[in-house]
Design an enzyme around this catalytic site. Structure first.
Site, short mmCIF file in Angstrom:
data_model
loop_
_atom_site.label_atom_id
_atom_site.label_comp_id
_atom_site.label_asym_id
_atom_site.label_seq_id
_atom_site.Cartn_x
_atom_site.Cartn_y
_atom_site.Cartn_z
N TYR A 28 4.49 -7.85 3.96
CA TYR A 28 4.38 -7.64 2.52
C TYR A 28 5.35 -6.56 2.04
CZ TYR A 28 2.06 -5.83 -1.72
OH TYR A 28 1.77 -5.38 -2.97
N ASP A 81 -5.20 -4.83 8.19
CA ASP A 81 -5.32 -5.15 6.78
C ASP A 81 -5.93 -6.54 6.69
OD1 ASP A 81 -4.95 -5.99 4.18
OD2 ASP A 81 -2.94 -5.16 3.98
N ILE A 117 -7.38 -8.07 3.87
CA ILE A 117 -7.73 -8.31 2.48
C ILE A 117 -7.77 -9.79 2.11
CG2 ILE A 117 -6.79 -6.09 1.82
CD1 ILE A 117 -4.50 -7.55 0.45
N LYS A 138 -8.15 -10.13 -3.44
CA LYS A 138 -7.72 -11.47 -3.06
C LYS A 138 -8.91 -12.40 -2.83
CE LYS A 138 -3.64 -9.70 -3.10
NZ LYS A 138 -2.74 -9.92 -4.24
#
Length: 485
Positions: free
Chosen positions: A146, A231, A233, A270
């Site tokens: 990202y 992570d 998410i 998300k």
């Protein structure tokens, strides 16, 4: 003359000057609208989940007491509006912990006392970076990753991100050799590595990490005595097999691992589609990290009104069960339409089963296998095809020609327009100077031949659309303030 501003104020650490954000600026200056601006730029660079908003809106209408801004909820206004400490409402932490368990199939348990809130996953990432590393030290991050990680984790903390190079030859799988290679390069450069950051499911790949990869990553970090940050998410955006596996499950199966080195980042941006609520979560198995992060959360607390609403919503088991199932179904259907229509004009994408995007392979449309050629193609797509897709180089991809295209932030009619534009572009590209085959190694990137593109496709007007999947189009805000895209 003495410098009047700080180094942070005048440096480029935000990363705004990149193709990732330039695409947003192109959209901002010329946003698509079906009637007011039908030739404008369509936003396909935004990883936002709008496909199941009708469920949330229905719940909000049926539960007015969850908001202190309604007649039914106004009696709670005084208690919610006054000062609250940075631990957060107990009912909020309990509800988030239970939701995290539900998303992971109730195979693990989370302690609400370890839930630390933050202003979105952006704040959670930075807070963890402050807790785990000093300026000049580094985290390893598998590529592609990202783009805003460079901003979130390094801009104000002063730490470094070092790439773990992953390649298309094995579908960008993280390998032990790649981890060791990245770690050794850091050692040779006298850079102290403090941890490994994994994104599971992956943004931008849309793939989930399997048990073997997670176990190897856990063993790697434990053996090096460095931190493992996961992570997670996108954990509830999985729409087909294989299932999502949390690092929380892996450590249960490895009781001898050092849990104090394990940390999870989560948010509701998300999975539920609530980026505007700025609900980020840090879950650390390290008491010192939990305590320090909670103190730091004072700089980015979740509003009490948001905590109040979220606690009520996430405590509704019937709603959550329905939402998770239907959201997964709708994401899978939308992903299927996009991938199939891309394939009809010879555009392939990485096989994926999660996320709000797909990793599109345009290597065959490059004039040569260079990142300069990738940027040339990207400029054509943004400025002429009028689609904001994100080039792989902005994700630190090691190979040119890959692009992230988002599919869940628009209604079906807008997706149809975008696909028609892609089809038209590929047809017009027939016969241009493009390469004949993709390389099997980065050494071949300079090859330059001709490609005959498979142009068989059906009319997009025949796509069957389901009315319940519609979501109203609304202009997106500036990329300078929107986070975790």
């Amino acid at each position: 003359m003495d410098q009047l501003l700080s180094k942070i104020a005048i440096n480029d650490g935000h990363g705004e000057n990149s193709a990732f954000f330039d695409g947003w600026k192109a959209y901002d200056s010329d946003p698509y609208h079906p009637t007011q601006n039908p030739d404008g730029v369509i936003q396909m660079g935004l990883a936002e989940n709008q496909l199941s908003f009708d469920f949330v809106e229905e719940w909000v209408r049926n539960n007015p007491k969850a908001s202190i801004c309604t007649e039914q909820g106004a009696n709670d206004f005084r208690d919610i509006a006054i000062f609250q400490d940075y631990h957060g409402f107990p009912e909020f932490r309990n509800a988030v912990a239970r939701f995290m368990e539900k998303v992971r199939g109730n195979r693990v348990r989370f302690d609400p006392d370890r839930i630390v809130m933050s202003g979105g996953a952006t704040g959670a990432q930075e807070t963890l970076a402050f807790c785990l590393a000093d300026p000049g030290e580094a985290l390893l991050v598998p590529t592609p990753y990202y783009p805003a990680n460079d901003r979130d984790l390094t801009w104000r903390t002063g730490i470094k991100l070092l790439p773990v190079i992953c390649e298309s030859s094995n579908n960008f799988k993280i390998t032990s050799s790649a981890l060791e290679s990245a770690y050794n390069k850091a050692q040779e450069s006298n850079i102290k590595v403090k941890g490994l950051l994994l994104n599971n499911p992956s943004n931008p790949l849309g793939t989930v990490l399997d048990k073997q990869t997670l176990t190897e990553s856990l063993n790697f970090t434990n053996n090096k005595n460095i931190h493992l940050i996961c992570d997670e998410i996108y954990s509830a955006t999985v729409f087909s097999k294989p299932d999502f596996i949390s690092i929380a499950e892996i450590i249960e199966e490895n009781p001898n691992c050092n849990r104090e080195l394990i940390h999870i980042v989560y948010s509701l941006s998300k999975d539920l589609g609530f980026p505007g609520f700025r609900v980020g979560i840090i879950y650390s198995y390290n008491d010192s990290v939990t305590n320090c992060a909670r103190k730091m959360s004072s700089f980015g607390l979740v509003s009490t009104q948001t905590q109040h609403l979220i606690a009520s919503m996430l405590s509704d088991e019937v709603f959550l069960d329905r939402f998770i199932v239907e959201s997964s179904k709708r994401l899978g259907n939308r992903h299927s339409v996009l991938v199939k229509e891309l394939a009809r004009v010879g555009i392939e994408s990485l096989k994926s089963n999660a996320g709000l995007y797909c990793w599109m392979d345009l290597r065959r449309l490059l004039k040569e296998f260079t990142f300069e050629a990738e940027m040339e193609l990207w400029r054509v797509i943004v400025n002429e095809v009028k689609l904001n897709v994100s080039p792989g180089s902005s994700f630190h991809c090691s190979e040119p020609g890959w692009f992230r295209v988002c599919f869940a932030n628009m209604d079906d009619e807008t997706l149809m327009v975008a696909l028609k534009r892609i089809h038209k572009f590929v047809i017009q590209s027939k016969g241009i100077n493009v390469v004949n085959e993709v390389p099997n190694s980065r050494k071949q990137y300079r090859r330059n031949n001709k490609l005959e593109i498979n142009l068989s496709f059906r009319r997009l007007d025949g796509i069957m659309m389901e009315p319940h999947k519609m979501s109203p189009h609304s202009p997106m805000s500036s990329p300078l303030v929107r986070a975790r895209t």
